[in-house]
Design an enzyme around this catalytic site. Structure first.
Site, PDB file in Angstrom:
ATOM      1  N   GLY C 256      40.574  44.854  44.993  1.00 40.36           N
ATOM      2  CA  GLY C 256      41.485  43.798  44.570  1.00 40.36           C
ATOM      3  C   GLY C 256      42.236  44.139  43.286  1.00 40.36           C
ATOM      4  O   GLY C 256      41.975  45.153  42.633  1.00 40.36           O
ATOM      5  N   HIS C 257      43.129  43.250  42.908  1.00 41.11           N
ATOM      6  CA  HIS C 257      43.960  43.489  41.718  1.00 41.11           C
ATOM      7  C   HIS C 257      43.132  43.416  40.439  1.00 41.11           C
ATOM      8  O   HIS C 257      42.169  42.665  40.340  1.00 41.11           O
ATOM      9  CB  HIS C 257      45.127  42.520  41.662  1.00 41.11           C
ATOM     10  CG  HIS C 257      44.748  41.074  41.640  1.00 41.11           C
ATOM     11  ND1 HIS C 257      45.618  40.104  41.271  1.00 41.11           N
ATOM     12  CD2 HIS C 257      43.604  40.441  41.937  1.00 41.11           C
ATOM     13  CE1 HIS C 257      45.026  38.939  41.342  1.00 41.11           C
ATOM     14  NE2 HIS C 257      43.804  39.107  41.755  1.00 41.11           N
TER      15      HIS C 257
END
Lengths: 357, 357, 357
Positions: C256-257
């Site tokens: 994920g970011h």
């Protein structure tokens, strides 16, 4: 109803032809010459549609259906309105599926996304690749040196076939698929975005970090295998990764290096099979199951969704849970867990003690 | 700070313009003509950056921040150094997000990876495809027969659009995406490697192994849907697979055939939804959740990460666990399991008995 | 045996050269000039193959092996048939791996799928992209504006490199890979279908549904990282997503970011790491592990397969379970659960009470 922009209908079948094809028995007064060109759900059908009914929860729709014909069992046959040609059979769904296959022959496997024949302008085929007559290659596909592809096979747009790969006849290789280091049988379907033949995940700890263990095996995919979109099959390390005849694999599944999967297995979406595991013929793994490395799952075994398989599973058994155990044990232990959650488990456990008082 | 090689900055906004845009109130002495061209974290900002502060754990950075302006609440506004233009608002983060959208309008959706306009050399568009004016097609993209694409839509490099597919306006179709058998609304974003419209996973046991059940439905993706990288959405069997307006789906998610997802749902990464499941409006599924086939998840329900949903979930409820149960039950049962793990559970269960002695 | 259609063999090595390369000690009478051109499993080898033996379960094959040479320990060295050149070493597998690397240097990283050198006809390279000498670009690859690619790097067929992306030297970018908003070091391997740099999954609830939170960060991939097929790495929101030097990530993994992954970590297939999590150097996550957002996993920690990590894990600890807990606790609690499943757990819990009677 199927969408005519996506599924071409042919001339259809008469009710009589459907009876003949499926072995179903036409009901009294069924017009055998009525033309059926499509299939539909019983509550959404029109006069040229075939429907089926085999379960009580849909029986309510029978009196109002506008379908032209209905495959159903003796149980429901009498309740159909007069305009519906009733076709009695023990297995309505199986008969229905057989009819769809005749009505929509092109839908039985993915076809060219550019509706081209032969090698499209915009496809790149290496001069040393050998394609039999009757191979279709969409624009944007790339076929590498010494690859061999059998007649009737379709290579969809953007697919990449690596050096020396062999693909049999009547296969459908989906858009954006990559195949390297692999031998593929006949009538294999690889859906869009599949990745076949990349390095297995194998490293050894060295002085400067993890060093790659070379992956010198192949992927062998036998006849009639189907693999879902964006699934990944790594090639073997020192032996081959093998997917047995007729096995069907869903989307986003991971098959590690050296894995041996038997014939006619079913692996649902997002299953992960770690390196060197073996799965026996006709085994079924439900969605998101994980299998640890070097595990053996026996012939015909069934593993329930999301289970984590860390020990061998004997042939024919049903297992579930995390970690996986025989289903009866799992149901019992989780039943107890569930009762704990509801607050009555502790009471239950303490019960005898309390009663001792 | 954003990276200028990836995100083009425009002329920026003055502090006064930011106040106007967000409804925030400038603090005493804030220079309203100061130019803000970028955003940053409070501890990494420079004089032309906007930051925000709404949580105590970042408040320590406020006295030393070099930011040009700070959106914050009354609670922190007084503690900012003098060189920072303070902008008071009840919802600093919401205001901050609004400003980023104005500063970086191009970042609101994926743009052409070749920075081209119109149809690039190296794109392959079938002569029967109909593209409105203002469609961008990158090199390597392939658009099939009779496809229709609305104005403002970007088809990224290597994407493949199948025969008859309809895509609305202002969509971004990511690199290497495949779309077949689908109708797509306006402002839809499909990130790189999405696979839309392939066969659902449906077989019946036949005499020669598993036979494919033809998949004659479509995928309907409504307006403002976003689907993450390498996610897969299968088309329906006899009805359509539908993804409702405004629903946002993360990466590597699997949506099975016939699934109906409502409006404004959130599905996090690696979720798997099995065939014919239905998910109500505004439902949220956290990462790696699995949903069994034919399950109904009610409107506004929330399912915690990695849960395995095997029964229907009523509207508005929070569920978790494997198998999933109401969250309060799950927490209680796993608390007890955890205590067992620590070795004090058995004692506890035995406790009353011991006390009996 | 490796497949000559996929793996080119060079002139091979003599037994003497293998001894020198690995530091292994030739057994009495070993013909040092014997030529070894391939490697194999001990039970499938031929006279020009090298094998290794370090575990009792394969020792049964030693007397019958047809291998030309065998790396093994003192324990087994005496049992080899006379025609096998024995090479004694403490770590036969490590030595074996070193030899494979010398025999098959081309297999150490993915090579051009079109066996081309330089920029292939059919590749699309933007006029503002800067490629050093010695870059290979396969047909169908697309390289965007201002991208920079270092010498020795291979861009496979159908890969797409976005605007401004920087890729170091001697990297292999797999077929169909997408890279945007990213800076990539040297000797990085991205396997087929990886998606690097798309939007992180971040929305805020607005009046008209979920509004996108702009993602203005980058992906930083340090030297010697390897990422598996169809894995996805989102770019950061306001800071960068970072994958540290030497970290190896398997297939179908989601990062994920804002995630920060340390150096020399191992993430097995189908792992999911939620936004803003941090993972310390040398940590290992087994298959299908899920990590919640903002979680910190300490240096050298190990997380067992399918675990769900919802709290921070201290450095060096081994955790497992759903939700994850220290392994010893997990084994104990699941042991008890398992006993409940077998029906003897309740008895056990009640045991002392019963004895009280």
């Amino acid at each position: 109803m199927s969408e005519p922009i996506f599924f071409k209908r042919g001339g259809g079948l008469s009710v009589g032809e459907i009876a003949q094809l499926t072995g179903a028995e036409p009901g009294q007064g069924a017009r055998l010459d009525r033309r059926i060109t499509d299939v539909a759900q019983i509550n959404r059908a029109g006069p040229s549609d075939l429907v089926f009914l085999d379960r009580p929860q849909f029986a309510q729709h029978l009196p109002e259906t506008r379908a032209g014909a209905c495959l159903t069992t003796d149980q429901y046959a009498g309740r159909a309105p007069k305009h519906v040609a009733v076709l009695r059979t023990r297995e309505p769904y199986r008969a229905f599926i057989a009819v769809t296959r005749t009505l929509f022959p092109a839908a039985s496997r993915p076809s060219s996304l550019f509706e081209c024949k032969g090698i499209a302008t915009g496809a790149t085929v290496h001069e040393t690749a050998r394609l039999e007559n009757g191979v279709t290659v969409d624009p944007g596909a790339v076929i590498g040196p010494r690859a061999e592809i059998g007649s009737g096979t379709i290579i969809n747009a953007g697919a990449v076939i690596g050096p020396g790969v062999r693909i049999g006849r009547d296969c459908s290789i989906g858009a954006g698929v990559t195949v390297t280091h692999a031998l593929i049988g006949d009538r294999v379907i690889l859906h869009a975005g599949c990745r076949i033949g990349q390095d297995g995940y194998a490293f050894q700890r060295g002085s400067k970090g993890h060093e790659k263990v070379l992956q010198l095996g192949r992927v062998i995919i036998q006849d009639d295998v189907e693999i879902g979109a964006n699934s990944t099959v790594d090639r073997g390390g020192i032996r081959d990764t093998v997917i047995g005849e007729g096995t069907k694999i869903d989307n986003l599944v991971q098959i590690g290096h050296n894995v041996l999967i038997g014939r006619h297995c079913l692996l649902a979406a997002q299953v992960g099979v770690s390196g060197s595991a073996t799965i026996g013929d006709f085994a079924m793994l439900a969605g998101q199951v994980g299998v640890s490395d070097h595990i053996a799952i026996g012939e015909g075994a069934v593993v329930l969704a999301q289970s984590g398989v860390g020990v061998d599973i004997p042939a024919g058994e049903r297992w579930g849970g995390y970690p996986a155990m025989p289903v009866r044990d799992w149901l019992r232990s989780y039943g107890q867990l569930r009762r704990m959650g509801r607050g009555d488990a502790a009471d239950k456990a303490r019960g005898p003690a309390k009663e001792d008082k």
